[in-house]
Design a protein around this motif. Structure first.
Motif, mmCIF file in Angstrom:
data_model
loop_
_atom_site.group_PDB
_atom_site.id
_atom_site.type_symbol
_atom_site.label_atom_id
_atom_site.label_comp_id
_atom_site.label_asym_id
_atom_site.label_seq_id
_atom_site.Cartn_x
_atom_site.Cartn_y
_atom_site.Cartn_z
ATOM 1 N N PRO A 126 0.839 -1.201 0.000
ATOM 2 C CA PRO A 126 0.000 0.000 0.000
ATOM 3 C C PRO A 126 0.875 1.253 0.000
ATOM 4 C CG PRO A 126 -0.646 -1.536 1.743
ATOM 5 C CD PRO A 126 0.677 -2.003 1.227
ATOM 6 N N VAL A 127 0.536 2.213 -0.840
ATOM 7 C CA VAL A 127 1.252 3.492 -0.863
ATOM 8 C C VAL A 127 0.260 4.617 -1.125
ATOM 9 C CG1 VAL A 127 3.482 2.568 -1.640
ATOM 10 C CG2 VAL A 127 1.805 3.318 -3.329
ATOM 11 N N ARG A 128 0.606 5.796 -0.636
ATOM 12 C CA ARG A 128 -0.146 7.020 -0.948
ATOM 13 C C ARG A 128 0.897 8.077 -1.245
ATOM 14 N NH1 ARG A 128 -2.694 10.286 -2.948
ATOM 15 N NH2 ARG A 128 -4.764 11.112 -2.448
ATOM 16 N N LEU A 129 0.958 8.551 -2.503
ATOM 17 C CA LEU A 129 2.060 9.372 -2.972
ATOM 18 C C LEU A 129 1.571 10.613 -3.701
ATOM 19 C CD1 LEU A 129 4.157 6.438 -4.497
ATOM 20 C CD2 LEU A 129 4.660 7.608 -2.343
ATOM 21 N N ARG A 130 2.485 11.580 -3.805
ATOM 22 C CA ARG A 130 2.316 12.742 -4.677
ATOM 23 C C ARG A 130 3.516 12.790 -5.606
ATOM 24 N NH1 ARG A 130 3.321 17.071 -2.363
ATOM 25 N NH2 ARG A 130 4.022 16.291 -0.346
ATOM 26 N N THR B 10 -10.399 8.324 -15.693
ATOM 27 C CA THR B 10 -9.484 7.406 -15.022
ATOM 28 C C THR B 10 -10.104 6.039 -14.767
ATOM 29 O OG1 THR B 10 -10.162 8.143 -12.818
ATOM 30 C CG2 THR B 10 -8.342 9.336 -13.868
ATOM 31 N N ALA B 11 -11.435 5.944 -14.715
ATOM 32 C CA ALA B 11 -12.127 4.676 -14.439
ATOM 33 C C ALA B 11 -11.496 3.964 -13.259
ATOM 34 C CB ALA B 11 -12.122 3.789 -15.681
ATOM 35 N N ALA B 12 -11.219 4.716 -12.193
ATOM 36 C CA ALA B 12 -10.494 4.177 -11.048
ATOM 37 C C ALA B 12 -11.319 3.154 -10.288
ATOM 38 C CB ALA B 12 -10.083 5.314 -10.114
ATOM 39 N N LEU B 13 -10.647 2.118 -9.799
ATOM 40 C CA LEU B 13 -11.228 1.114 -8.933
ATOM 41 C C LEU B 13 -10.522 1.164 -7.581
ATOM 42 C CD1 LEU B 13 -11.408 -1.834 -11.482
ATOM 43 C CD2 LEU B 13 -13.336 -0.514 -10.608
ATOM 44 N N PRO B 14 -11.138 0.648 -6.522
ATOM 45 C CA PRO B 14 -10.482 0.659 -5.209
ATOM 46 C C PRO B 14 -9.134 -0.055 -5.253
ATOM 47 C CG PRO B 14 -12.803 0.082 -4.993
ATOM 48 C CD PRO B 14 -12.513 0.100 -6.453
ATOM 49 N N SER B 15 -8.140 0.548 -4.632
ATOM 50 C CA SER B 15 -6.787 -0.006 -4.630
ATOM 51 C C SER B 15 -6.035 0.519 -3.412
ATOM 52 C CB SER B 15 -6.043 0.394 -5.910
ATOM 53 O OG SER B 15 -4.663 0.072 -5.819
ATOM 54 N N PRO B 16 -5.163 -0.287 -2.824
ATOM 55 C CA PRO B 16 -4.329 0.211 -1.724
ATOM 56 C C PRO B 16 -3.220 1.134 -2.198
ATOM 57 C CG PRO B 16 -3.731 -2.043 -2.248
ATOM 58 C CD PRO B 16 -4.949 -1.717 -3.084
ATOM 59 N N ARG B 17 -3.094 1.292 -3.499
ATOM 60 C CA ARG B 17 -2.068 2.174 -4.070
ATOM 61 C C ARG B 17 -2.758 3.335 -4.790
ATOM 62 N NH1 ARG B 17 3.048 -0.078 -4.271
ATOM 63 N NH2 ARG B 17 3.681 1.056 -6.142
ATOM 64 N N ARG B 18 -2.424 4.548 -4.376
ATOM 65 C CA ARG B 18 -2.996 5.743 -4.990
ATOM 66 C C ARG B 18 -1.925 6.827 -5.028
ATOM 67 N NH1 ARG B 18 -8.424 5.268 -5.578
ATOM 68 N NH2 ARG B 18 -8.585 7.431 -6.216
ATOM 69 N N TRP B 19 -2.035 7.693 -6.043
ATOM 70 C CA TRP B 19 -1.183 8.875 -6.033
ATOM 71 C C TRP B 19 -1.871 10.038 -6.728
ATOM 72 C CZ3 TRP B 19 3.882 7.905 -9.337
ATOM 73 C CH2 TRP B 19 3.540 7.492 -10.622
ATOM 74 N N THR B 20 -1.488 11.233 -6.292
ATOM 75 C CA THR B 20 -1.929 12.464 -6.934
ATOM 76 C C THR B 20 -0.779 12.943 -7.789
ATOM 77 O OG1 THR B 20 -3.332 13.001 -5.038
ATOM 78 C CG2 THR B 20 -2.809 14.783 -6.570
ATOM 79 N N VAL B 21 -1.008 13.008 -9.095
ATOM 80 C CA VAL B 21 0.078 13.342 -10.002
ATOM 81 C C VAL B 21 -0.219 14.650 -10.734
ATOM 82 C CG1 VAL B 21 0.933 11.010 -10.351
ATOM 83 C CG2 VAL B 21 -0.935 11.816 -11.746
#
Length: 357
Positions: free
Chosen positions: A216-220, A235-246
Motif C-alpha cells: 500500500p502506498v499514498r504518494l504525490r 481514469t475509471a479508477a477502482l479501489p486499490s491500496p495504491r494511490r497517487w496524486t500526479v
C-alpha cells in the motif's frame, strides 16, 4: 539430517515467503530455462461462475457442457523463452505451468507462503486470488471469477510444480509439473544461494514490478509525459491500496489528477491507464518477454505475441520495445518508454519528484 530449505532466513514468515514467490514467478520472464518434464492436468468437474464480469465471452467456455478432458504433456529439452512465444501457452493448462510470469498481471493478492519440498525440489507454496478486472477470462488457472489458486513455485526455475484452481464449490482443476532436470539446477540443496532474485539479470527488476501490488502506498508526484494529455481524463479508477496524486506536465499543458493503482480497462483513457500502471506495474509483467538488464533497476523488454487479455497500456502491441526503471522503495516506475520497430517513441513518462501523499 534433512538439508535446510534454501530460503530459510530469507523468507522467514508466510508474508515474506509469499512475496518472494510472487517475485520469483515474475523473474522467470527474464530467463531461458531449458528443462525436461511431464505436465499432467486433471479436470475434476465443470467450474462454477469463474468468468467474472466477462460472462459468455470469456472463461464460460469452461462452464458449459462436460468437463474438459484430462491432459498430459511430455516436454523434452524445452525452452521457457520459446514457450513464451507460443500463443497456445496462455490457454493450455499443461503449458501454462511453464510460464508463471503470465499469471502475475491477473493477481490481486498473494498470501500464505510456506517453504516446502516438492518431490525433492525446494519450493514455496502460495495462494493467489484473481483481480476481477485484469485476470485473463480465458486463462486456465486464474480466471477472474475463480476463488483462489494454490501453487507450488519451484525455487530454482520459478516454474509451477503444482497448481489447484478453486471456485466457490472447491477445486475444479489441478495440475503437476514433474521436472526431470532443468538448466537452473546449478546449486545443491545445501547451497543457500538463490540465483533467481540475487543475480545480475533483469529478474530482480521484474520481481519488484510484480510485488508492487502487495505494498500500500499514498504518494504525490510530478511527471513529464509524452504525448500530451487533454482534459477531461477518464481514469475509471477502482479501489486499490495504491494511490497517487500526479501533476502531469506534457506538450498539452499541466494537469493534476488522482490515480488509483487499479482501473477499468474498457473505460479508462489510455493516458490515465499508463499513469495507473506506473503506480502498480505488476500488470505489465504478464505482457513482457526477452527482458534484459540495462541499469541497476532498469530493463528493456519486448512485448509478447498475442498478449494476455486485458492489454497493458505500456505494452499494447507485439513488436514494441519497453524500457522501465523501477523505484526499489515503492515499486513505482520512475521512467517508462515504449518505442516501435523504427525506434520512434510512442509513450514516455518520467517521474521528476516523488513524495509521500
Amino acid at each position: 539430517m534433512a538439508a535446510p530449505h534454501p530460503l530459510t532466513g530469507i523468507a522467514p514468515d508466510p508474508r515474506e515467503a509469499a512475496r518472494w514467490a510472487l517475485g520469483r514467478m515474475a523473474s522467470a520472464a527474464a530467463e531461458d530455462t531449458r528443462f525436461a518434464a511431464v505436465a499432467e492436468v486433471v479436470q475434476h468437474r465443470v467450474p462454477h461462475e469463474v468468468s467474472g464480469r466477462y460472462g459468455a465471452t470469456g472463461a464460460a467456455r469452461f462452464e458449459s457442457g462436460e468437463p474438459e478432458p484430462d491432459a498430459r504433456e511430455t516436454l523434452d529439452d524445452a525452452s521457457t523463452a520459446e514457450l513464451r512465444r507460443d500463443v497456445s501457452v496462455g490457454t493450455d493448462p499443461c503449458l501454462a505451468l511453464t510460464d508463471p510470469a503470465r499469471l502475475v498481471g491477473a493477481v490481486a493478492t498473494a498470501s500464505d507462503g510456506r517453504l516446502t519440498w516438492h518431490e525433492g525440489r525446494p519450493a514455496v507454496n502460495l495462494v493467489l486470488t484473481p483481480d476481477p478486472e485484469s485476470a485473463d477470462p480465458t486463462g486456465p488457472w486464474l480466471p477472474p471469477g475463480a476463488s483462489r489458486l494454490a501453487v507450488a513455485v519451484d525455487v530454482r526455475s520459478g516454474l509451477l510444480l503444482r497448481a489447484e484452481a478453486f471456485d466457490t464449490h472447491g477445486c475444479f482443476r489441478s495440475g503437476t509439473l514433474r521436472l526431470a532436470r532443468t538448466s537452473a539446477d546449478t546449486h545443491t540443496d545445501t547451497d543457500p544461494a538463490v540465483p533467481a532474485l540475487d543475480g545480475t539479470g533483469a529478474g530482480p527488476v521484474l520481481a519488484r514490478m510484480a510485488t508492487s501490488l502487495l505494498d500500500p502506498v499514498r504518494l504525490r508526484a510530478e511527471i513529464h509525459a509524452e504525448p500530451g494529455l487533454d482534459p477531461p481524463l477518464p481514469t475509471a479508477a477502482l479501489p486499490s491500496p495504491r494511490r497517487w496524486t500526479v501533476t502531469v506536465h506534457s506538450p498539452s499543458g499541466t494537469l493534476t489528477v488522482e490515480i488509483s493503482g487499479a482501473y477499468r480497462s474498457d473505460r479508462a483513457a489510455p493516458a490515465a491507464a499508463r499513469l495507473a500502471e506506473l503506480l502498480t506495474p505488476a500488470r505489465i509483467v504478464s505482457h513482457l518477454a526477452g527482458a534484459t538488464l540495462t541499469g541497476p533497476h532498469s530493463l528493456r523488454a519486448t512485448v509478447r505475441p498475442l498478449r494476455t487479455f486485458p492489454l497493458s497500456a505500456w505494452a499494447p502491441e507485439e513488436d514494441l520495445v519497453c524500457d522501465f526503471t523501477v523505484d526499489p522503495a515503492t515499486g513505482i516506475l520512475l521512467h517508462a518508454r515504449t518505442t516501435d520497430t523504427a525506434s520512434r517513441v510512442l509513450f514516455r513518462c518520467e517521474v521528476r519528484t516523488l513524495h509521500p501523499g
